[in-house]
Design an enzyme around this catalytic site. Structure first.
Site, PDB file in Angstrom:
ATOM      1  N   ASP A   1      22.642  -1.101  -2.060  1.00 34.40           N
ATOM      2  CA  ASP A   1      23.259  -0.263  -1.024  1.00 34.40           C
ATOM      3  C   ASP A   1      22.836   1.194  -1.197  1.00 34.40           C
ATOM      4  OD1 ASP A   1      24.970   1.188   0.623  1.00 34.40           O
ATOM      5  OD2 ASP A   1      26.660  -0.166   0.284  1.00 34.40           O
ATOM      6  N   HIS A  48      23.494  -2.081   2.542  1.00 37.74           N
ATOM      7  CA  HIS A  48      24.791  -1.676   3.086  1.00 37.74           C
ATOM      8  C   HIS A  48      25.236  -2.627   4.203  1.00 37.74           C
ATOM      9  CE1 HIS A  48      28.080   1.150   3.394  1.00 37.74           C
ATOM     10  NE2 HIS A  48      27.956   1.152   4.710  1.00 37.74           N
ATOM     11  N   SER A  85      32.545  -1.070   5.612  1.00 40.07           N
ATOM     12  CA  SER A  85      32.053   0.301   5.508  1.00 40.07           C
ATOM     13  C   SER A  85      33.169   1.302   5.823  1.00 40.07           C
ATOM     14  CB  SER A  85      30.827   0.447   6.412  1.00 40.07           C
ATOM     15  OG  SER A  85      30.193   1.679   6.207  1.00 40.07           O
TER      16      SER A  85
HETATM   17  C1  MLT Z   1      32.220   6.479   5.543  1.00 38.29           C
HETATM   18  O1  MLT Z   1      31.984   7.540   6.095  1.00 38.29           O
HETATM   19  O2  MLT Z   1      33.287   5.862   5.655  1.00 38.29           O
HETATM   20  C2  MLT Z   1      31.135   5.932   4.668  1.00 38.29           C
HETATM   21  O3  MLT Z   1      30.153   6.900   4.484  1.00 38.29           O
HETATM   22  C3  MLT Z   1      30.572   4.690   5.230  1.00 38.29           C
HETATM   23  C4  MLT Z   1      29.995   4.917   6.595  1.00 38.29           C
HETATM   24  O4  MLT Z   1      30.727   4.868   7.551  1.00 38.29           O
HETATM   25  O5  MLT Z   1      28.767   5.124   6.696  1.00 38.29           O
END
Ligand code: MLT
Length: 210
Positions: free
Chosen positions: A156, A187, A106
């Site tokens: 996701d 996700h 992520s």
């Molecule tokens: C981010 O901010 O890198 C993406 O939205 C993924 C997350 O951290 O939720």
């Protein structure tokens, strides 16, 4: 927990394979401990290097600032990508490591993609779990055959599959050897991520002796 001169709180777990360590990059709200078990599962022999993101979003560690979910502060991302590259270089010297493979989830996968695009010398390759395109305009990079595995979730709610496909195209266009798998997942991490990452890492050729 160790903090070094580059300012990153981190954990280092030694392993017999120092030629290809894993750089573990956690998601929003995680820390340097989060991905150690995953790293050990997918690369049992590898030395593991796990920094904590230096940004706090309401107390949740991240690797760079965002303006909203999925909308990045690109200036901050560029600066912090440089900081992370400096941390990796200092850690390689300190712990006697080869160029790492990033294993990012992520937010951690997003800064790993940024490292690939802005500081390609930092990484030997990467496993990107639920990443998205980090920059609106992709920087020109020379990724010369670097292996990259992208694992997306078909369900996701944060990263549309089309966005991850665009990232795969950007990295391929820069010369990376990209495999993009779309898993029946959301996700969050799933068992399929573990088995895919393990099989892919096993399939990589051994690095030349350091
Ligand atoms: C981010 O901010 O890198 C993406 O939205 C993924 C997350 O951290 O939720």
């Amino acid at each position: 927990m160790t903090q070094d001169t580059t300012g990153f709180i981190h954990r280092f777990e030694p392993g017999p394979d120092t030629a290809r360590p894993l750089l573990l990059l956690h998601g929003t709200g995680g820390d340097e401990n989060d991905l150690l078990p995953l790293g050990r599962m997918v690369a049992p022999e590898a030395a593991l290097l796990a920094p904590r993101g230096g940004v706090s979003e309401n107390g949740m560690p991240r690797f760079f600032r965002r303006l909203a979910e999925g909308v990045f502060d690109e200036a901050d991302l560029r600066r912090r990508t440089g900081d992370l590259a400096a941390f990796v270089a200092a850690s390689r010297a300190r712990y006697g490591l080869g160029a790492p493979l990033a294993l990012g989830f992520s937010n951690g996968a997003n800064i790993a993609a940024s490292l690939l695009l802005l500081r390609p010398e930092t990484l030997m390759g990467a496993v990107l779990i639920r990443p998205m395109v980090p920059f609106a305009e992709p920087p020109a990079a020379d990724l010369a055959g670097r292996p990259v595995l992208i694992l997306s979730g078909a369900l996701d709610p944060i990263v549309p599959v089309e966005n991850a496909r665009r990232l795969a195209q950007q990295l391929s266009a820069s010369g990376a050897r990209v495999e993009h798998k779309i898993l029946p997942a959301g996700h969050g991490l799933s068992q399929a991520d573990v088995s895919q990452a393990l099989a892919w890492l096993r399939s990589l050729p051994r690095p030349e002796a350091a």
